[in-house]
Design an enzyme around this catalytic site. Structure first.
Site, short mmCIF file in Angstrom:
data_model
loop_
_atom_site.label_atom_id
_atom_site.label_comp_id
_atom_site.label_asym_id
_atom_site.label_seq_id
_atom_site.Cartn_x
_atom_site.Cartn_y
_atom_site.Cartn_z
N THR A 120 0.85 -1.20 0.00
CA THR A 120 0.00 0.00 0.00
C THR A 120 0.88 1.23 0.00
OG1 THR A 120 0.05 0.10 2.41
CG2 THR A 120 -1.87 -0.99 1.40
N ASP A 121 0.27 2.36 -0.37
CA ASP A 121 0.91 3.63 -0.03
C ASP A 121 0.72 3.80 1.48
OD1 ASP A 121 2.17 6.03 0.02
OD2 ASP A 121 0.91 7.00 -1.49
N TRP A 122 1.49 4.70 2.07
CA TRP A 122 1.57 4.79 3.53
C TRP A 122 0.20 5.10 4.17
CZ3 TRP A 122 5.24 2.59 1.58
CH2 TRP A 122 6.43 2.30 2.23
#
Ligand code: BGC
Length: 795
Positions: free
Chosen positions: A291-293
């Site tokens: 995932t993105d953060w």
């Protein structure tokens, strides 16, 4: 579609590894793990916010977090485990009993982003090379150059002990105001895809991984964590997915980072259609998805979708996954699969392989590579009466105007920023190149900038951009003296932007009143003395140029050129390097001319109380009504004039492109297109050959022309020629026909248009595709839940 000679070169050069999907060895190791260990593997170790925290600092993260911003906690034991690389964005869990180390993942696309100074290592620094930003690299249209940057970048990544770099970033530049456009490559998926593939190959040659991001349609920062992108399947596949598809198929990045946004109602990180059906089943991706953060909401849905690793990882996600497996709502098989992909990534990593690293990359050598690359992506927009290159006789001085000349911008802000040891300003660069610079102006500007900066408010959160210092008012007597004494004037206009916010039209896309008045006054004063004025654009994204571009003699688009900025600009200004960059994004006349202008950044569905940085934002939506008509596809089809078209860029020499030859005029398997490029001018230079295709009339509507291939020539001496070959296949001609869920090349007559910009076609030729070809049959996926009234060209 690739030039033939590049294909051969790639086959020879490419030694990057690809990751086996769930290798037997990984599966076997996962079989020995407890459920808790498997869940730890698929959830990262949490993060500290960039800023005051450092490696040796074992104190509570919350104390150091930005005021008003709470990080979700990681697993209790994690905060006390020292980071291998302080300041890196994230790490995975180790399982020492099974021989699995923790991996280190670091930002970002423009250079290694880590803490440069560590309190307990007073004698060493950890600065990194700031490479030219993505937009500049793409403007080189040179895949071998980008691969060489990637190779040096990858070596630096490896030397700092990092396993995976969180880049390249390759979203489509849908709208000029996109805050992170500088990190991205182009408005066109073919350019984005091939440039990204080159970067991935270069980096991965060093045995470290990349993470192409943000997958997908993350084309704005406003409400980036909550915006629902409503887009047709055709536009998604032809424009937004295409570049990722090229990069995945050509270069097999070790990892892909899903984006923050939703598409047609589903978070990308929770979309099985996207992460499994398209990415893995259609394209054959073998690596890992992270995932993105803090991206997405539902950890269990993310696991099911095929989002193998949740970054940076929180205890809430860990608990949700564990509970779901225990209560039977999530099959343990899914966790076995995802954990095996993490294990495969670990097996491939330098940390697992115990590859030694020095923490001392060759920053000097890399700075020179960065400088060279910067010069190759600068675009000469205007050059009346050969104002450039600038030769100055009798030791006369240059009058250097504009704050940014003295305070140059190497790259954008946020996670795409780099902690570099220095940035060469333009005054320094010009001095290094042997020019003299007016000392009074240096003095006046440096004092003014320092005073103004001291008055500026401090950023309230990590992503907040410090406002630009206003241009000072240039008094007439000063201008008169400068115009009399100096040989020429250079004015720099600067723009910065980055993660967390989009740009604005007023005073950002457009020039401020002070900036315009500066250009106007300097031009008047210098032209009255018959002296030249050059404008340098030190910007990360598109700006308005039409209202002022006729005033100066030359305009050099230097983009944000990395840490050697001033030296690289001076290389082009002096003619040491002949500019060969071409726009990978259109410069419109007015913002309103952009096809997405009325749908950017969409609308909020609830009032937004929180105007600062927020993890989740308010529900919002944006409708991509322009469909596939993004960038030049729109301007050429709807006959809208531009300030500078896609593909455009001048040189200090001239080229012709002839003859153009096709291997046949009826396409069977393929058609080979050959074109000879000759340098007809007086100095050596490089040209970009751009091959556009106009398709026959079709019931689904087609752009007037689409880029299907490109190549940059080697440096050609005056009079020298080179022949470039491209092979086109029916797949290159296909469009996505939604109601047949298929890529189809229509039968009919196609026109090949070869030129050096989308608006400057130098040669054309036609061929026929005798019968319709279905080049690929797929399933309808990521289907919009509502009809979209997409833009259509008149019949
Ligand atoms: C950004 C990513 C970045 C990540 C880690 C996110 O906020 O969108 O591009 O890689 O942070 O720093």
């Amino acid at each position: 579609m690739k030039p033939l000679y590049i294909l051969t070169a790639l086959a020879l050069l490419y030694s990057g590894q690809t990751i086996l999907a769930q290798s037997p060895k990984a599966k076997q190791l996962v079989g020995q793990m407890t459920l808790e260990q498997k869940v730890e593997l698929v959830v990262g170790m949490g993060m500290r916010l960039p800023g005051p925290t450092a490696a040796s600092d074992k104190k509570d993260t919350a104390k150091h977090a930005t005021p008003g911003f709470q990080l979700p906690p990681s697993l209790p034991q994690d905060a006390s485990i020292p980071e291998k690389v302080p300041g890196a964005a994230g790490r995975t869990h180790a399982i020492p009993s099974l021989g699995l180390p923790s991996l280190t993942l670091s930002d970002g696309p423009a250079g290694v982003r880590i803490n440069p100074i560590l309190p307990d290592h007073p004698n060493q620094t950890y600065y990194a090379t700031a490479w030219p930003v993505g937009t500049l690299l793409a403007s080189s249209w040179d895949t071998s150059l980008v691969q060489s940057v990637g190779k040096a970048f990858g070596r630096e990544i490896q030397q700092y002990g990092i396993d995976v770099i969180l880049g390249p970033a390759m979203n489509i530049q849908r709208n000029p105001l996109g805050g992170r456009n500088f990190e991205y490559y182009s408005e066109d998926p073919l350019v984005s895809g091939h440039i990204a593939a080159a970067m991935v190959r270069g980096v991965q040659q060093n045995g470290v991984g990349t993470s192409i991001k943000h997958f997908v349609a993350n084309n704005q920062e406003t409400n980036r964590n909550s915006v629902n992108t409503i887009v047709s399947e055709r536009a998604l596949r032809e424009i937004y997915l295409k570049g990722f598809e090229i990069a995945v198929k050509e270069a097999q990045p070790w990892t892909v980072m899903s984006s923050y946004n939703l598409i047609n109602g589903t978070y990308t990180s929770e979309s099985h259609d996207l992460l499994t059906d398209i990415l893995r089943n259609e394209w054959g991706f073998k690596g890992l998805v992270m995932t993105d953060w803090f991206g997405g909401k539902d950890a269990v849905a993310q696991m099911k979708a095929g989002n193998d690793l949740l970054m940076p990882g929180t205890i809430l996600q860990y608990n949700a996954i564990l509970t779901a497996v225990k209560n039977g709502t999530l099959s343990e098989d899914v966790i076995n699969r995802n954990a095996a992909r993490v294990v495969d990534l670990i097996f491939e990593s330098p940390t697992y392989k115990k590859i030694p690293y020095t923490d001392k990359p060759d920053l000097k050598a890399n700075a020179q590579i960065s400088r060279k690359a910067a010069t190759e992506g600068m675009v000469l927009l205007q050059n009346n009466n050969n104002a450039l290159p600038l030769t100055i006789k009798n030791n006369k001085q240059i009058a250097l105007f504009g704050n940014t000349s003295y305070d140059i911008i190497a790259g954008g802000t946020g996670s795409g920023d780099v902690n570099k040891a220095y940035t060469i300003s333009l005054d320094k660069g010009l001095l290094n190149a042997g020019y003299s610079i007016d000392k009074n102006l240096i003095e006046a500007y440096t004092t003014y900038i320092a005073e103004e900066k001291a008055k500026q408010p401090k950023p309230r959160f990590f992503f907040e951009l410090v406002p630009r210092v206003k241009e000072m008012n240039l008094e007439e007597p000063l201008l008169q003296t400068e115009a009399q004494n100096a040989a020429a004037a250079i004015i720099t206009i600067g723009r910065n932007a980055g993660e967390g916010a989009d740009r604005k039209v007023e005073n950002d896309f457009t020039l401020s009143t002070e900036e315009k008045s500066m250009i106007q006054k300097v031009c008047e004063a210098f032209h009255a003395q018959n002296k030249k004025v050059i404008v340098v654009l030190n910007i990360g994204g598109v700006i308005e140029t039409d209202s002022w571009r006729s005033w100066p003699d030359a305009i050099l688009l230097a983009w944000q050129p990395g840490l050697e900025a001033g030296n690289a600009i001076a290389d082009v200004v002096s003619g040491k390097v002949n500019p060969s960059g071409k726009l990978a994004v259109t410069f419109p006349i007015r913002y309103e001319d952009e096809p997405s202008a009325k749908n950017f950044p969409g609308k909020e569905l609830e009032p937004n109380e929180h105007k600062g940085f927020s993890l989740f934002g308010v529900p919002a939506e944006v409708i991509y009504e322009e469909g596939i008509y993004v960038g030049y596809r729109y301007f050429t089809t709807f006959h809208v004039n531009t300030a500078y078209p896609f593909g455009y860029g001048l040189s200090y020499t001239q080229f012709n492109m002839k003859p153009l030859q096709l291997s046949a005029n009826v396409m069977k398997q393929n058609i080979v297109v050959k074109v000879t490029v000759t340098n007809t001018g007086k100095v050596a230079g490089k040209e970009v050959v751009q091959l556009y295709v106009s398709a026959p009339h079709s019931k689904i509507g087609k752009p007037a022309e689409e880029l299907k291939a490109f190549a940059k020539t080697p440096l050609l001496q005056p009079g020298q020629s080179t022949t470039i070959s491209f092979a086109l296949t029916p797949a290159d001609l296909a469009s996505f026909v939604t109601d047949q869920a298929a890529w189809i090349a229509d039968a009919g007559n196609y026109t090949i248009k070869v030129g050096n910009s989308s608006a400057n076609i130098l040669q054309t030729a036609t061929f026929q595709l005798p019968q319709q070809v279905i080049t690929e049959k797929v399933k309808n996926l990521m289907v919009p839940q509502q009809p979209i009234h997409e833009l259509q060209p008149a019949d």
